[in-house]
Design a protein around this motif. Structure first.
Motif, PDB file in Angstrom:
ATOM      1  N   ASP A 105       0.868  -1.181   0.000  1.00  0.00           N
ATOM      2  CA  ASP A 105       0.000   0.000   0.000  1.00  0.00           C
ATOM      3  C   ASP A 105       0.903   1.228   0.000  1.00  0.00           C
ATOM      4  N   LEU A 106       0.870   2.000  -1.054  1.00  0.00           N
ATOM      5  CA  LEU A 106       1.754   3.152  -1.225  1.00  0.00           C
ATOM      6  C   LEU A 106       1.095   4.479  -0.870  1.00  0.00           C
ATOM      7  N   THR A 107      -0.153   4.447  -0.427  1.00  0.00           N
ATOM      8  CA  THR A 107      -0.919   5.679  -0.253  1.00  0.00           C
ATOM      9  C   THR A 107      -0.318   6.646   0.767  1.00  0.00           C
ATOM     10  N   THR A 164      10.286  -4.300 -13.784  1.00  0.00           N
ATOM     11  CA  THR A 164       9.648  -4.143 -12.470  1.00  0.00           C
ATOM     12  C   THR A 164       9.116  -2.726 -12.318  1.00  0.00           C
ATOM     13  N   ASN A 165       9.901  -1.740 -12.741  1.00  0.00           N
ATOM     14  CA  ASN A 165       9.416  -0.354 -12.708  1.00  0.00           C
ATOM     15  C   ASN A 165       8.102  -0.230 -13.481  1.00  0.00           C
ATOM     16  N   LEU A 166       8.052  -0.854 -14.658  1.00  0.00           N
ATOM     17  CA  LEU A 166       6.833  -0.785 -15.473  1.00  0.00           C
ATOM     18  C   LEU A 166       5.656  -1.476 -14.780  1.00  0.00           C
ATOM     19  N   ARG A 167       5.927  -2.569 -14.082  1.00  0.00           N
ATOM     20  CA  ARG A 167       4.854  -3.261 -13.353  1.00  0.00           C
ATOM     21  C   ARG A 167       4.352  -2.424 -12.185  1.00  0.00           C
ATOM     22  N   LEU A 168       5.209  -1.602 -11.605  1.00  0.00           N
ATOM     23  CA  LEU A 168       4.824  -0.752 -10.473  1.00  0.00           C
ATOM     24  C   LEU A 168       4.120   0.534 -10.895  1.00  0.00           C
ATOM     25  N   ARG A 169       4.353   0.956 -12.110  1.00  0.00           N
ATOM     26  CA  ARG A 169       3.845   2.254 -12.579  1.00  0.00           C
ATOM     27  C   ARG A 169       2.343   2.437 -12.369  1.00  0.00           C
ATOM     28  N   PRO A 170       1.486   1.462 -12.694  1.00  0.00           N
ATOM     29  CA  PRO A 170       0.049   1.670 -12.448  1.00  0.00           C
ATOM     30  C   PRO A 170      -0.281   1.912 -10.975  1.00  0.00           C
ATOM     31  N   LEU A 194       1.713   3.248  -8.742  1.00  0.00           N
ATOM     32  CA  LEU A 194       2.200   4.584  -8.399  1.00  0.00           C
ATOM     33  C   LEU A 194       1.179   5.637  -8.816  1.00  0.00           C
ATOM     34  N   PHE A 195       0.671   5.528 -10.040  1.00  0.00           N
ATOM     35  CA  PHE A 195      -0.337   6.479 -10.524  1.00  0.00           C
ATOM     36  C   PHE A 195      -1.619   6.419  -9.701  1.00  0.00           C
ATOM     37  N   ARG A 196      -2.031   5.216  -9.362  1.00  0.00           N
ATOM     38  CA  ARG A 196      -3.306   5.003  -8.678  1.00  0.00           C
ATOM     39  C   ARG A 196      -3.247   5.391  -7.202  1.00  0.00           C
ATOM     40  N   GLN A 197      -2.136   5.121  -6.553  1.00  0.00           N
ATOM     41  CA  GLN A 197      -2.077   5.257  -5.103  1.00  0.00           C
ATOM     42  C   GLN A 197      -1.442   6.543  -4.587  1.00  0.00           C
ATOM     43  N   LEU A 198      -0.533   7.131  -5.352  1.00  0.00           N
ATOM     44  CA  LEU A 198       0.142   8.328  -4.859  1.00  0.00           C
ATOM     45  C   LEU A 198      -0.682   9.574  -5.161  1.00  0.00           C
ATOM     46  N   ARG A 199      -0.606  10.525  -4.251  1.00  0.00           N
ATOM     47  CA  ARG A 199      -1.326  11.793  -4.419  1.00  0.00           C
ATOM     48  C   ARG A 199      -0.566  12.722  -5.362  1.00  0.00           C
ATOM     49  N   PRO A 200      -1.274  13.647  -6.004  1.00  0.00           N
ATOM     50  CA  PRO A 200      -0.595  14.634  -6.846  1.00  0.00           C
ATOM     51  C   PRO A 200       0.501  15.351  -6.070  1.00  0.00           C
ATOM     52  N   GLY A 201       1.633  15.520  -6.718  1.00  0.00           N
ATOM     53  CA  GLY A 201       2.776  16.166  -6.086  1.00  0.00           C
ATOM     54  C   GLY A 201       3.774  15.185  -5.490  1.00  0.00           C
ATOM     55  N   ALA A 202       3.386  13.926  -5.304  1.00  0.00           N
ATOM     56  CA  ALA A 202       4.326  12.922  -4.796  1.00  0.00           C
ATOM     57  C   ALA A 202       5.465  12.760  -5.797  1.00  0.00           C
TER      58      ALA A 202
END
Length: 158
Positions: A89-91, A104-110, A112-120
């Motif tokens: 959980d990256l929130t 692995t970076n590519l697998r994590l990218r969705p 990151l987009f979904r869980q992190l807030r704008p400005g992270a």
């Protein structure tokens, strides 16, 4: 247990540059994905006084990281979770650091987009994220004369 990247230590001068590029500020929370021996987590907590957490799947590295955090008297600021980074959980993060493989970076990218807030901020040592254009790319030569590349992205920008 599936390892998504080999354990390779990030040199201290590269860690410093990654944290500087992330523009760490008071109140930030850093998550290091694939935290290995915990050195990024320890550096962030020690040098910047922020909360930092690592996510690592290898139980031996988790144990060693936890011991290093205790030895550095950073138990209140730094912690390591034994967890698969793809299910973490990256929130809670405002800064995410990576030294993984390109796939692995590519697998994590969705996530990151979904869980992190704008400005992270997301900072990757050596590997990009496909067509996700970085906010900044910095090249440096480390103390051992090895060329390094560090990428910075900001969620919600570009």
């Amino acid at each position: 247990m599936i390892y998504l990247a080999p354990f390779v230590q990030t040199p201290p001068d590269v860690i410093e540059r990654m944290l500087a590029l992330a523009a760490i500020r008071s109140g930030d929370v850093l998550y290091d994905l694939g935290s290995g021996d915990g050195r990024v987590v320890i550096a962030a907590a020690r040098r910047h006084g922020i909360r930092a957490a690592g996510f690592e799947i290898d139980p031996d590295l988790v144990r060693d990281s936890r011991q290093a955090i205790a030895a550095a008297a950073l138990t209140g600021l730094a912690e390591i979770h034994e967890r698969d980074i793809l299910t973490a959980d990256l929130t809670g993060a405002t800064v995410v650091t990576l030294y993984l493989q390109p796939d692995t970076n590519l697998r994590l990218r969705p996530a990151l987009f979904r869980q992190l807030r704008p400005g992270a901020r997301v900072v990757s040592h050596e590997f990009g994220m496909g067509r996700w254009r970085p906010h900044r790319v910095e090249r440096m030569t480390d103390a051992d004369a090895v060329p390094r590349t560090i990428y910075l992205w900001r969620i919600g920008e570009r």
